[in-house]
Design a protein around this motif. Structure first.
Motif, PDB file in Angstrom:
ATOM      1  N   GLY E  92     -27.936  57.813   3.800  1.00 50.42           N
ATOM      2  CA  GLY E  92     -27.837  58.036   2.364  1.00 50.42           C
ATOM      3  C   GLY E  92     -28.882  57.227   1.607  1.00 50.42           C
ATOM      4  O   GLY E  92     -28.583  56.178   1.035  1.00 50.42           O
ATOM      5  N   MET E  93     -30.095  57.741   1.559  1.00 47.46           N
ATOM      6  CA  MET E  93     -31.227  56.982   1.020  1.00 47.46           C
ATOM      7  C   MET E  93     -31.256  56.922  -0.501  1.00 47.46           C
ATOM      8  O   MET E  93     -32.020  56.134  -1.069  1.00 47.46           O
ATOM      9  CB  MET E  93     -32.537  57.614   1.494  1.00 47.46           C
ATOM     10  N   PHE E  94     -30.477  57.753  -1.152  1.00 50.49           N
ATOM     11  CA  PHE E  94     -30.563  57.905  -2.604  1.00 50.49           C
ATOM     12  C   PHE E  94     -29.157  57.985  -3.168  1.00 50.49           C
ATOM     13  O   PHE E  94     -28.314  58.688  -2.622  1.00 50.49           O
ATOM     14  CB  PHE E  94     -31.347  59.182  -2.922  1.00 50.49           C
ATOM     15  N   GLY E 115     -30.339  61.909   3.893  1.00 52.56           N
ATOM     16  CA  GLY E 115     -29.038  62.007   3.242  1.00 52.56           C
ATOM     17  C   GLY E 115     -29.063  61.506   1.807  1.00 52.56           C
ATOM     18  O   GLY E 115     -30.011  60.863   1.368  1.00 52.56           O
ATOM     19  N   CYS E 116     -28.001  61.804   1.094  1.00 57.22           N
ATOM     20  CA  CYS E 116     -27.810  61.400  -0.297  1.00 57.22           C
ATOM     21  C   CYS E 116     -26.376  60.882  -0.434  1.00 57.22           C
ATOM     22  O   CYS E 116     -25.468  61.356   0.237  1.00 57.22           O
ATOM     23  CB  CYS E 116     -28.040  62.620  -1.196  1.00 57.22           C
ATOM     24  N   ARG E 117     -26.157  59.896  -1.313  1.00 60.09           N
ATOM     25  CA  ARG E 117     -24.790  59.423  -1.543  1.00 60.09           C
ATOM     26  C   ARG E 117     -24.503  59.343  -3.037  1.00 60.09           C
ATOM     27  O   ARG E 117     -25.361  59.678  -3.834  1.00 60.09           O
ATOM     28  CB  ARG E 117     -24.556  58.084  -0.851  1.00 60.09           C
ATOM     29  N   ASP E 118     -23.308  58.926  -3.383  1.00 59.68           N
ATOM     30  CA  ASP E 118     -22.874  58.899  -4.789  1.00 59.68           C
ATOM     31  C   ASP E 118     -22.961  60.290  -5.405  1.00 59.68           C
ATOM     32  O   ASP E 118     -23.364  60.455  -6.564  1.00 59.68           O
ATOM     33  CB  ASP E 118     -23.724  57.913  -5.610  1.00 59.68           C
ATOM     34  N   ALA E 136     -22.773  58.213   3.057  1.00 57.92           N
ATOM     35  CA  ALA E 136     -22.670  56.935   2.355  1.00 57.92           C
ATOM     36  C   ALA E 136     -23.486  55.841   3.018  1.00 57.92           C
ATOM     37  O   ALA E 136     -23.590  54.735   2.497  1.00 57.92           O
ATOM     38  CB  ALA E 136     -21.204  56.498   2.290  1.00 57.92           C
ATOM     39  N   LYS E 137     -24.086  56.143   4.148  1.00 57.67           N
ATOM     40  CA  LYS E 137     -24.812  55.138   4.949  1.00 57.67           C
ATOM     41  C   LYS E 137     -25.954  54.490   4.171  1.00 57.67           C
ATOM     42  O   LYS E 137     -26.875  55.181   3.740  1.00 57.67           O
ATOM     43  CB  LYS E 137     -25.348  55.827   6.202  1.00 57.67           C
ATOM     44  N   GLY E 138     -25.927  53.196   4.054  1.00 55.89           N
ATOM     45  CA  GLY E 138     -26.982  52.476   3.365  1.00 55.89           C
ATOM     46  C   GLY E 138     -28.242  52.335   4.201  1.00 55.89           C
ATOM     47  O   GLY E 138     -28.218  52.544   5.415  1.00 55.89           O
TER      48      GLY E 138
ATOM     49  N   CYS F  23     -12.956  51.306  -5.645  1.00 56.88           N
ATOM     50  CA  CYS F  23     -14.385  51.325  -5.305  1.00 56.88           C
ATOM     51  C   CYS F  23     -14.703  52.600  -4.519  1.00 56.88           C
ATOM     52  O   CYS F  23     -13.846  53.156  -3.840  1.00 56.88           O
ATOM     53  CB  CYS F  23     -14.742  50.119  -4.436  1.00 56.88           C
ATOM     54  N   GLY F  24     -15.926  53.047  -4.603  1.00 58.53           N
ATOM     55  CA  GLY F  24     -16.329  54.218  -3.840  1.00 58.53           C
ATOM     56  C   GLY F  24     -16.606  53.870  -2.387  1.00 58.53           C
ATOM     57  O   GLY F  24     -16.779  52.699  -2.036  1.00 58.53           O
ATOM     58  N   VAL F  25     -16.668  54.890  -1.534  1.00 61.62           N
ATOM     59  CA  VAL F  25     -16.912  54.692  -0.108  1.00 61.62           C
ATOM     60  C   VAL F  25     -18.259  54.021   0.134  1.00 61.62           C
ATOM     61  O   VAL F  25     -18.386  53.124   0.976  1.00 61.62           O
ATOM     62  CB  VAL F  25     -16.822  56.046   0.639  1.00 61.62           C
ATOM     63  N   ALA F  26     -19.286  54.438  -0.624  1.00 58.25           N
ATOM     64  CA  ALA F  26     -20.613  53.845  -0.417  1.00 58.25           C
ATOM     65  C   ALA F  26     -20.570  52.344  -0.693  1.00 58.25           C
ATOM     66  O   ALA F  26     -21.148  51.544   0.057  1.00 58.25           O
ATOM     67  CB  ALA F  26     -21.647  54.536  -1.310  1.00 58.25           C
ATOM     68  N   THR F  27     -19.879  51.950  -1.751  1.00 54.87           N
ATOM     69  CA  THR F  27     -19.770  50.530  -2.075  1.00 54.87           C
ATOM     70  C   THR F  27     -19.003  49.766  -0.991  1.00 54.87           C
ATOM     71  O   THR F  27     -19.414  48.686  -0.563  1.00 54.87           O
ATOM     72  CB  THR F  27     -19.059  50.358  -3.437  1.00 54.87           C
ATOM     73  N   LEU F  28     -17.903  50.327  -0.539  1.00 60.21           N
ATOM     74  CA  LEU F  28     -17.108  49.630   0.487  1.00 60.21           C
ATOM     75  C   LEU F  28     -17.913  49.456   1.771  1.00 60.21           C
ATOM     76  O   LEU F  28     -17.851  48.406   2.428  1.00 60.21           O
ATOM     77  CB  LEU F  28     -15.821  50.413   0.756  1.00 60.21           C
TER      78      LEU F  28
END
Lengths: 230, 230, 230, 230, 230, 230
Positions: E92-94, E115-118, E136-138, F23-28
């Motif tokens: 999730g790059m963005f 990927g994209c998140r949020d 959601a992967k950072g 909190c959202g999944v990305a944040t967690l």
């Protein structure tokens, strides 16, 4: 129609099967008008695998290989067992023990839209399998399916007694009623291809052998000596 | 728990590993109750590959093979390195140079949920790898992961010191505490299968050997001599 | 730009191609800064396949191999034909007959983002193909594409005359203008890797050879003698 | 059998179709013994899509939508068009213009084992499509297929005049000869499920409603008050 | 060519972009001769998403979104950011923060082969993204790529300043030099389609409007009143 | 360890779950060091779906949903059921009836590495499900699995009582022992992101807010005013 096992399914004539067995899958597929080919995810478990025979069909369920045992009793020498599964599944439904049994009963190979295991042993005993996966995953014996009913395997309808031919290029199914006609067409094709091969090896071009130049021009192909400046 | 490298992780006893190494992956998977099998997309990079050893675990990141270098120092003779990646990635994280190093340190093989390269050289040196892809794509050395922590690789939890067995059928993980018990069950199973194989080769049917006929009838299977007229 | 066939596309110099051919795909990919690698679904149709040559590019359409016939006339000895397709397709666009023709014209191999058939015959004649699938599915000759125009194949832009190198690790494309520079970088890399290989085989660690210890510590890697109690 | 267009294919009786249309796909699939379901990659192009009608079948080729034009003339009010393709293909074979034509001719929807485009316009005009992909990719009109012959679409045999029901759960095919029987079974199932739903909503458990406890115990399920200490 | 950020890349003329923005992706793809379409796995993160602008290109690496920050500074109002990645990656790059920044800088959307998140926040703020995955992967910020260099994204070459149009049907790239010509062709096509749509809605057939009957007969299509008896 | 159902599995504290749910999944996922995220093929069956609760774990088998009935009795208000399957399977294991039961028992949602059906009904009743497929395919009740044992679901180890949070970005698992610590870190992160969002919306750049310029220069990024002439 589940829970059905048919003992006396039809078989294709041995003589026709032998003629079809001499042709490759690609040729047979062409010879019957480019139909009957299973999807390309069906792959042999070892290089060089090839077989041709009369289809004994099996319909089973995901994670369950019970019907392969029912099938083993109904195998006749020369059969190729074709197993479809009611939902996508890659479990290892077939291995060395069933392979031993199938070979003893006279089966020439297995085409299974699921997984296969014990591939080393199967390769060493020379029992060819085409599957969508290799997987050591074991299966239960819990839900009844059918043997020798029409199935759809890897996108193709297979009726008991259809001819199934398989090699490194894939798996093709030839309806029993058309087997003799396809054999003849395939033999004619092979003879013609042998000629074409010789001409191509001598440097002639497909463009000339097949007379494509006019059609290409008509379809709009334009030749340029040099790349267009951009 | 990232950024951790554990020097003295436990190992499974060599004697048990040797016993497990004599059984195939399919047998071991059955012997421990059909658990511990990695997903079937994990494939050996060459035919005939097989290994069994104590898991040295690695957790890395997509496009980054740094932790394999950290792992190389912690390898002990008999280890099988198991590398998980924090996101799906097919880059070629392992090749001839790391293979040379791993073999020199005594590793028996690598199981990596990513890509592998230099497969010709690895085949020639006989260092077996199970991976999800073959890819020449190089990787950076930028982000720290861990060595010898619990990982999830291809759907299976692997703890340092678990036994990892891999062959052409796939990869199975046996928890260290259960290794001796699984070895015994696998040996018993092999002995029994040898008997079954002989009976099947002699023409007996699984239907009779396993006594399936009654259960099949109870589950609703019906035999017909001929195909039902449709 | 469809319907274009360019006769005199540029070629890379034979001398540079020979130098590049001595290096593996993984090395070439590294030597040009980790660029130019096709996606890893492009696989050789047989183990041991390898080739390197000047790209003759083809753009075709799904289920249609007409342009491969157009290409065969424009092949010059030393070319590697690279075919892109305007939409994802796995049909068997190339087989024994075209293989015979291509080899006779002097092609060294084919890279095709579609299917290939007659893999047994192609292996026996030693004509290497990299494809995304093996499929016996035949194709029509109905829609015109182009030959020797820039194409995108498996994620990489290929211009006519670029160098294409392919082996068991995949396929890499080297722009013609950079070929000599990449050859030099690859040779230097190979020389250096030979040294590194010897040091690794002698038991030295990549950690020390590449001087990674400090960077790892800075990046937060911590060593523990024993697993943390959880 | 290619190049065939049949004008007067059979249709399922409108009254039966109306009854089947009141049930969901999941119920119909259960009511005919868990058969006839297309593979789950067939998805509606918009949420809430649902249709039920008599199958008008089409067989086409990759990248070619010519036969959909032939089909449009043969549509009768109440038909659902089902298109199979001779090889996997995701091109956008159907869009707003054909959608306008199909709707005008009385078609209730399209099931296509390929791609669809103009999804916004189709959603706004309320013409439902189930496809394996959304793609703007255009197609040629070059190769003849067939209309109203048996086809295999997404793993299921479809004969002209079979009933096709589709909703957000997928696509199910009911052979015409079995349609009335399946309608009755589905209605009975819905009535029973309504009761079950009320009991479950009141807090009863499936374990008790379906009487599963004994079978679970027999199958070896053991209850523990607390997690086993490991 | 990595490690390069170009400040003053060309842009397509705003007037032409506005004209292209009024046409759908399917029309634009047809209008430029069925080229320039990204692979159909590129999907919008919400229904109704559409945008058209001048491409600001980014080349990054798997698991690393550093270059999107570099890109944000170089965005000019009206740009569509197009990010390619050097190997397949779905991280999730963005997300919302970069989306806020991009929108503030004037970007109209993002096309990213990763990927994209949020996605909920991005939908609520109306910032459209086309990606190959939602995850959601950072990602890390460790390896340098490039901004405003030619890239290959989802099978298409994108040069900085090319026009990128995206809607629910996919993503198409129009070379800057051809943008005006394609706008004209697309407008002509839309006008003609409007006429065709009216004729189809009135019950005329594509067979007649496009004059297909003769070509179909010539290609071998045969009509039968009734199904052939099998 | 199959055939085990544990009645009194641990639960995470309700107060911590409520904090995590905000909190959202990305944040967690970020807050616990980028770990615990399921693979991105796990998707919600409707837009806007979100839930957070204590994991009740289930291990089942392909094509078999028996254990979901066993699970329904053991659900406590606030639980999220997480089902893993012993082999890849997309059958529709969960639908409206089980959804009614689960909701009545107090479950907040289901995460299942298999298929789901009745998606329209589940959306209308507001019971959220994350699955790898939508499929109407029914399942048998034949093989015993386990409830409230550790499982691996979509690449992540889940222990009974871990916190499971799911939204449109995916599914994250937070070990129970770390839940309070992760909640705190996530809240701190959200506060900080709120500030960053405001600065980005005001036109500041991530390059400056995060101080990236120096690291980028050190990593070799070079700015050019104009594209390099090629």
């Amino acid at each position: 129609m589940s829970g059905v096992a048919v003992r006396n399914a039809p078989r294709a004539p041995a003589e026709v099967i032998e003629r079809l067995a001499r042709c490759g899958v690609a040729t047979l597929h062409e010879a019957q008008g480019r139909t009957g080919l299973m999807k390309p995810y069906m792959r042999p478990i070892y290089a060089g695998a090839a077989c041709c025979g009369s289809a004994l069909t099996v319909l089973g369920h995901p994670g369950d290989n019970w019907m392969l045992h029912v099938a083993s009793e109904l195998i006749r020498p020369g059969d190729v067992v074709v197993m479809a599964v009611s939902a996508d599944n890659e479990d290892g439904m077939f291995g060395e023990l069933l392979g031993t049994s199938f070979r003893t009963r006279g089966a020439r190979g297995l085409v299974i839209e699921a997984g296969c295991r014990d591939v080393k042993a199967l390769r060493e005993m020379g029992f060819p399998v085409w599957s969508r996966a290799v997987s050591a995953k074991g299966t239960v014996k819990a839900t009844v399916g059918s043997v020798n009913v029409p199935v759809v395997c890897a996108g193709v309808t297979v009726n008991p007694g259809d001819v199934v031919a398989a090699d490194e290029d894939g798996v093709v199914v030839i309806p029993r009623a058309r087997a003799a006609e396809v054999a003849q067409a395939a033999e004619a094709r092979e003879a013609k291809e042998e000629q074409t091969r010789r001409r191509l090896a001598a440097g002639e071009l497909g463009l000339d052998i097949y007379g494509m130049r006019e059609a290409l021009a008509k379809a709009g192909l334009k030749y340029f000596d040099d790349p267009p400046s951009s």
